[in-house]
Design an enzyme around this catalytic site. Structure first.
Site, short mmCIF file in Angstrom:
data_model
loop_
_atom_site.label_atom_id
_atom_site.label_comp_id
_atom_site.label_asym_id
_atom_site.label_seq_id
_atom_site.Cartn_x
_atom_site.Cartn_y
_atom_site.Cartn_z
CG HIS A 106 -2.06 -1.03 1.10
ND1 HIS A 106 -2.43 -1.62 -0.09
CD2 HIS A 106 -2.86 -1.58 2.07
CE1 HIS A 106 -3.41 -2.48 0.14
NE2 HIS A 106 -3.69 -2.48 1.42
CG HIS A 175 -8.07 -0.31 2.12
ND1 HIS A 175 -8.88 -1.11 2.90
CD2 HIS A 175 -6.93 -1.01 1.92
CE1 HIS A 175 -8.24 -2.24 3.15
NE2 HIS A 175 -7.05 -2.20 2.58
CD GLU A 306 -8.30 -3.61 -0.51
OE1 GLU A 306 -7.11 -3.43 -0.79
OE2 GLU A 306 -8.65 -4.39 0.38
#
Ligand code: GAL
Length: 339
Positions: A106, A175, A306
């Site tokens: 991420h 997210h 996602e």
């Protein structure tokens, strides 16, 4: 469309955080922080017309800063995992921060979720912008990125755009953690979910794809017809067992790519994107998180869809590419429609 901005506290260095509130003619509302271009609330009517906040979030900026679960945040420069945090592009080697077992996750130590973005109203939407400088978190190229969010009728839409002055890699996602019965209302095992995917990315013990795209047929990963999320969540399927629930990328094979319904609220979410994959994550690492209104949001109290490229794509040239070349414009969209 009613759109306004209000203060949402300060970071420890004094920087002011704002919250944008967007309310459409039907009363559907979104609250978005400029910190992380983070969706804090999505409020939609249930089967009786009562408003329900269907995403997890916090009430204070301090909790967002302290949190490590990316609630509602915009994720970048590269969402999901990059094996060993290393990659090569145009013969140059790049090293990124390793923050998830042996891998990069991420965007690294301080990803796009942890910056205050510039924000302005554009018609019925709010556009969040930032420039991620060359070398930030080890990534090459100054990347200009924008995320335009807002309502189109009962669809909450997210449009990403980016350009770079040097070849780079990019995989943007949001997210949001959905609980269609309402954030803080317990686990999502009784939600029904359908995902239009014939295959998923098989992963190793660190949730990194092995390169194999396996058929969902006859496995716990099969959501081609509506199924309760909890039905196979304790299954021995390695991908599910290793992750304590779902945490895998599905290869999207039709549109819209997913549909989920909260059993108590009757709220249905229909999700679509132009991205090749979607990570279904059932909040397997979310424990003892205090949500909005002080409501407990624990293990499997939400699910994420996602939308993204397959994880670690930079090491799999046979998969859709995450390389953004200098001069090209990256564009993608995701929509969450409530019916
Ligand atoms: C997901 C990821 C999970 C977990 C989560 C954040 O996207 O696949 O493994 O890291 O984000 O807690």
């Amino acid at each position: 469309m009613e759109i306004f901005k209000e203060p949402f506290g300060k970071l420890s260095d004094g920087a002011e955080v704002s919250r944008w509130v967007l309310i459409n003619e039907k009363g559907l509302a979104a609250k978005i922080l400029d910190y992380g271009a983070t969706i804090q609330s999505l409020i939609v009517p249930d089967k009786n017309g009562n408003p329900v906040d269907v995403v997890l979030g916090h009430d204070t900026i301090e909790e967002y800063v302290a949190g490590d679960c990316y609630l509602g945040a915009t994720i970048g420069r590269v969402g999901n995992r990059i094996g060993e945090g290393k990659f090569e592009l145009n013969g140059e080697k790049y090293e990124l921060f390793v923050n998830n077992g042996p891998n990069h996750l991420h965007g690294g130590k301080k990803g796009f979720d942890s910056f205050i973005w510039e924000a302005e109203r554009e018609g019925d939407f709010v556009v969040f912008k930032r420039i991620s400088p060359d070398g930030e978190e080890g990534y090459p190229g100054n990347l200009e990125v924008s995320v335009k969010m807002g309502w189109k009728e009962n669809s909450f839409t997210i449009e990403y755009e980016a350009k770079t002055d040097k070849d780079t890699v990019i995989n943007l996602t949001n997210h949001s953690y959905f609980n269609l019965n309402g954030a803080g209302s317990g686990d999502i095992h009784s939600h029904t979910l359908e995902i239009n995917a014939e295959k998923y990315t098989v992963c190793d013990e660190n949730c990194l794809p092995t390169g194999e795209l396996a058929s969902v047929s006859g496995t716990a990963m099969d959501f081609r017809t509506p199924k309760l999320i909890g039905k196979d969540i304790e299954n021995d399927e390695p991908c599910v067992k290793l992750s304590r629930g779902y945490d895998s990328t599905f290869v999207i094979s039709g549109h819209p790519f997913a549909k989920a319904t909260g059993d108590l609220s009757g709220i249905t979410l229909v999700a679509d994107t132009d991205q090749p994959g979607v990570q279904l994550y059932t909040a397997n690492f979310l424990t003892d998180s205090r949500g909005k209104g002080g409501l407990e949001c624990g293990l499997r109290s939400a699910f994420c869809l996602e939308t993204q490229h397959f994880p670690d794509s930079i090491h799999h040239p046979e998969w859709p590419s995450v390389i953004l070349r200098k001069g090209e414009i990256f564009k993608s969209f995701t929509s969450y429609t409530f019916v």
